[in-house]
Design a protein around this motif. Structure first.
Motif, PDB file in Angstrom:
ATOM      1  N   ARG A   1       0.951  -1.195  -0.181  1.00 24.79           N
ATOM      2  CA  ARG A   1      -0.209   0.172  -0.434  1.00 24.79           C
ATOM      3  C   ARG A   1       1.291   1.157   0.184  1.00 24.79           C
ATOM      4  O   ARG A   1       1.779   1.200   0.254  1.00 24.79           O
ATOM      5  N   PRO A   2       0.587   2.173  -0.560  1.00 21.02           N
ATOM      6  CA  PRO A   2       1.457   3.896  -0.154  1.00 21.02           C
ATOM      7  C   PRO A   2       1.959   4.377   0.744  1.00 21.02           C
ATOM      8  O   PRO A   2       0.719   4.254   1.895  1.00 21.02           O
ATOM      9  N   HIS A   3       2.586   4.041   1.824  1.00 18.30           N
ATOM     10  CA  HIS A   3       3.401   4.666   2.963  1.00 18.30           C
ATOM     11  C   HIS A   3       4.575   4.578   2.667  1.00 18.30           C
ATOM     12  O   HIS A   3       5.098   3.748   2.681  1.00 18.30           O
ATOM     13  N   VAL A   4       5.050   6.258   3.620  1.00 19.61           N
ATOM     14  CA  VAL A   4       6.433   6.017   3.405  1.00 19.61           C
ATOM     15  C   VAL A   4       6.288   6.218   5.038  1.00 19.61           C
ATOM     16  O   VAL A   4       5.920   7.898   5.311  1.00 19.61           O
ATOM     17  N   ALA A   5       7.467   5.957   6.108  1.00 18.38           N
ATOM     18  CA  ALA A   5       8.308   6.639   7.498  1.00 18.38           C
ATOM     19  C   ALA A   5       8.989   7.422   6.902  1.00 18.38           C
ATOM     20  O   ALA A   5      10.404   6.711   6.823  1.00 18.38           O
ATOM     21  N   HIS A   6       8.997   8.620   7.279  1.00 20.45           N
ATOM     22  CA  HIS A   6      10.547   9.603   6.954  1.00 20.45           C
ATOM     23  C   HIS A   6      10.708   9.909   8.268  1.00 20.45           C
ATOM     24  O   HIS A   6      10.587  10.812   8.902  1.00 20.45           O
ATOM     25  N   HIS A   7      11.993   8.710   8.697  1.00 18.81           N
ATOM     26  CA  HIS A   7      13.154   9.193   9.907  1.00 18.81           C
ATOM     27  C   HIS A   7      13.720  10.342   9.747  1.00 18.81           C
ATOM     28  O   HIS A   7      14.945  10.458   8.116  1.00 18.81           O
ATOM     29  N   SER A   8      14.243  11.628   9.930  1.00 19.31           N
ATOM     30  CA  SER A   8      15.069  12.290   9.391  1.00 19.31           C
ATOM     31  C   SER A   8      15.627  13.032  11.141  1.00 19.31           C
ATOM     32  O   SER A   8      14.937  13.318  11.490  1.00 19.31           O
ATOM     33  N   ARG A   9      17.218  13.163  10.752  1.00 16.94           N
ATOM     34  CA  ARG A   9      17.372  13.771  11.682  1.00 16.94           C
ATOM     35  C   ARG A   9      18.394  15.328  11.823  1.00 16.94           C
ATOM     36  O   ARG A   9      19.059  15.433  10.807  1.00 16.94           O
ATOM     37  N   VAL A  10      17.703  16.562  12.376  1.00 14.72           N
ATOM     38  CA  VAL A  10      18.957  17.560  12.091  1.00 14.72           C
ATOM     39  C   VAL A  10      19.694  17.647  13.481  1.00 14.72           C
ATOM     40  O   VAL A  10      18.786  17.713  14.692  1.00 14.72           O
ATOM     41  N   GLY A  11      20.846  17.714  13.869  1.00 21.72           N
ATOM     42  CA  GLY A  11      21.111  17.654  15.150  1.00 21.72           C
ATOM     43  C   GLY A  11      21.430  16.751  15.644  1.00 21.72           C
ATOM     44  O   GLY A  11      22.105  15.410  15.277  1.00 21.72           O
ATOM     45  N   SER A  12      20.791  16.333  16.685  1.00 20.75           N
ATOM     46  CA  SER A  12      20.788  14.748  17.757  1.00 20.75           C
ATOM     47  C   SER A  12      19.409  14.700  17.583  1.00 20.75           C
ATOM     48  O   SER A  12      19.140  13.775  18.525  1.00 20.75           O
TER      49      SER A  12
ATOM     50  N   TRP B   1      15.677  13.535  15.974  1.00 19.59           N
ATOM     51  CA  TRP B   1      14.685  12.657  15.126  1.00 19.59           C
ATOM     52  C   TRP B   1      13.584  13.149  14.859  1.00 19.59           C
ATOM     53  O   TRP B   1      12.698  12.926  15.912  1.00 19.59           O
ATOM     54  N   THR B   2      13.133  12.978  13.895  1.00 24.66           N
ATOM     55  CA  THR B   2      11.049  13.235  13.644  1.00 24.66           C
ATOM     56  C   THR B   2      11.144  12.215  12.581  1.00 24.66           C
ATOM     57  O   THR B   2      11.529  11.831  12.334  1.00 24.66           O
ATOM     58  N   MET B   3       9.936  11.970  12.563  1.00 24.06           N
ATOM     59  CA  MET B   3       9.060  10.786  11.858  1.00 24.06           C
ATOM     60  C   MET B   3       8.117  10.661  11.172  1.00 24.06           C
ATOM     61  O   MET B   3       6.783  11.954  11.871  1.00 24.06           O
ATOM     62  N   ARG B   4       7.601  11.885   9.813  1.00 22.96           N
ATOM     63  CA  ARG B   4       6.574  11.681   9.407  1.00 22.96           C
ATOM     64  C   ARG B   4       6.581  10.188   8.635  1.00 22.96           C
ATOM     65  O   ARG B   4       6.920   9.953   7.672  1.00 22.96           O
ATOM     66  N   GLN B   5       5.391  10.323   8.556  1.00 26.30           N
ATOM     67  CA  GLN B   5       4.654   9.330   7.613  1.00 26.30           C
ATOM     68  C   GLN B   5       3.256  10.078   6.265  1.00 26.30           C
ATOM     69  O   GLN B   5       3.320  10.832   6.204  1.00 26.30           O
ATOM     70  N   TYR B   6       3.523   9.403   5.010  1.00 25.63           N
ATOM     71  CA  TYR B   6       2.977   9.513   4.293  1.00 25.63           C
ATOM     72  C   TYR B   6       1.884   8.589   3.512  1.00 25.63           C
ATOM     73  O   TYR B   6       2.882   7.349   3.131  1.00 25.63           O
ATOM     74  N   ASP B   7       1.084   8.953   3.468  1.00 21.16           N
ATOM     75  CA  ASP B   7       0.495   7.514   2.286  1.00 21.16           C
ATOM     76  C   ASP B   7      -1.150   8.190   0.777  1.00 21.16           C
ATOM     77  O   ASP B   7      -1.539   7.495   0.568  1.00 21.16           O
ATOM     78  N   ALA B   8      -0.156   9.113   1.138  1.00 19.09           N
ATOM     79  CA  ALA B   8      -1.157   9.052  -0.768  1.00 19.09           C
ATOM     80  C   ALA B   8      -0.256   8.964  -1.709  1.00 19.09           C
ATOM     81  O   ALA B   8       1.516   9.922  -1.244  1.00 19.09           O
ATOM     82  N   LEU B   9      -0.742   9.641  -3.143  1.00 22.33           N
ATOM     83  CA  LEU B   9       0.547   9.610  -3.972  1.00 22.33           C
ATOM     84  C   LEU B   9       0.809  10.239  -5.178  1.00 22.33           C
ATOM     85  O   LEU B   9       1.804  10.655  -4.647  1.00 22.33           O
ATOM     86  N   GLY B  10       0.039  11.712  -3.640  1.00 21.69           N
ATOM     87  CA  GLY B  10       0.437  12.953  -4.050  1.00 21.69           C
ATOM     88  C   GLY B  10       1.815  13.679  -3.067  1.00 21.69           C
ATOM     89  O   GLY B  10       1.815  14.059  -3.708  1.00 21.69           O
ATOM     90  N   ASP B  11       1.172  12.610  -2.304  1.00 21.02           N
ATOM     91  CA  ASP B  11       2.688  12.918  -1.491  1.00 21.02           C
ATOM     92  C   ASP B  11       4.224  13.479  -1.682  1.00 21.02           C
ATOM     93  O   ASP B  11       4.339  12.602  -2.667  1.00 21.02           O
ATOM     94  N   VAL B  12       4.963  14.431  -1.294  1.00 22.86           N
ATOM     95  CA  VAL B  12       6.332  14.649  -1.931  1.00 22.86           C
ATOM     96  C   VAL B  12       7.241  14.116  -0.386  1.00 22.86           C
ATOM     97  O   VAL B  12       6.723  15.216   0.287  1.00 22.86           O
ATOM     98  N   VAL B  13       8.492  13.133  -0.155  1.00 18.68           N
ATOM     99  CA  VAL B  13       9.054  13.026   0.377  1.00 18.68           C
ATOM    100  C   VAL B  13       9.842  13.990   1.093  1.00 18.68           C
ATOM    101  O   VAL B  13      11.221  13.980  -0.895  1.00 18.68           O
ATOM    102  N   ALA B  14      10.314  15.040   1.603  1.00 21.98           N
ATOM    103  CA  ALA B  14      11.657  15.778   1.006  1.00 21.98           C
ATOM    104  C   ALA B  14      12.581  15.891   1.862  1.00 21.98           C
ATOM    105  O   ALA B  14      12.904  15.224   3.060  1.00 21.98           O
ATOM    106  N   LEU B  15      14.407  15.627   1.261  1.00 23.29           N
ATOM    107  CA  LEU B  15      14.674  14.548   1.802  1.00 23.29           C
ATOM    108  C   LEU B  15      15.956  15.661   0.999  1.00 23.29           C
ATOM    109  O   LEU B  15      16.768  15.856   0.935  1.00 23.29           O
TER     110      LEU B  15
END
Length: 202
Positions: free
Chosen positions: A154-165, A167-181
């Motif tokens: 199914r469309p689902h991406v969990a994006h764990h990103s770190r700034v400094g020390s 971590w944050t986590m954002r989840q994406y479920d729609a095909l129109g969503d964009v994961v920013a790296l």
């Protein structure tokens, strides 16, 4: 498929035996003799079988998308055949790894020490290992800035990103969503990641 196993000799990939802690040195020998990729965590072995068609498509899509966005020679996008040393007692084979600049390796080994991004595509047989074992170890790596955990059914991406020390986590479920790296200057849309996937079939 992933299964924690212990062994006296090199086993079949899915066999499990009485608990036995495997030394790192013995792991190296078993892994070298194995026909499949073998991961190691705190004395346990995890034999990684082949992946489903959809899994392979997702890996290929992300590799192609990142190759087209990340400037060479600043970055390298690596396949699941490249191991990383997440800690002194953890060696994994992510589905995809990104390195910035010069790669660093464990002494006398080809285990990468400084990935900036890893991707894991979840399968029924690997889900618990990926989420319960590998994800915490990845988040403890000082070099990592992005971890993507991707569903294949199914469309689902969990994006764990770190700034400094932190971590944050954002989840994406729609095909129109964009994961920013952001720290890599790249992005991945779910429509691109899942292009060609028949969710009714998977």
């Amino acid at each position: 498929m992933s299964a924690a196993v212990t062994l006296n000799d090199v086993p079949a990939p899915v066999s499990a035996r009485e608990h036995e802690t495997i030394s790192l040195e013995r792991y190296f020998k078993i892994a070298a003799d194995s026909d499949t990729r073998v991961e190691y965590l705190d004395g346990e072995l995890f034999f990684m079988d082949g992946v489903r068609y959809e899994h392979g498509i997702i890996q290929a899509r992300i590799t192609s998308l990142l190759d087209g966005q990340l400037a060479w020679p600043g970055y390298d996008v690596l396949s699941s055949n490249v191991s990383i040393r997440a800690s002194q007692t953890a060696i994994f084979f992510p589905d995809l790894t990104v390195v910035r600049g010069k790669p660093h390796f464990a002494p006398g080994r080809n285990d990468l020490l400084n990935p900036v991004m890893v991707v894991e595509v979840l399968s029924p047989s690997t889900r618990n290992h990926d989420l319960d074992n590998k994800l915490p170890a990845y988040r403890a790596m000082l070099s990592l800035e992005h971890i993507l955990v991707i569903e294949q059914t199914r469309p689902h991406v969990a994006h764990h990103s770190r700034v400094g020390s932190a971590w944050t986590m954002r989840q994406y479920d729609a095909l129109g969503d964009v994961v920013a790296l952001d720290s890599l200057g790249a992005s991945l849309s779910l429509a691109q990641i899942y292009r060609g996937i028949d969710f009714a079939h998977s």
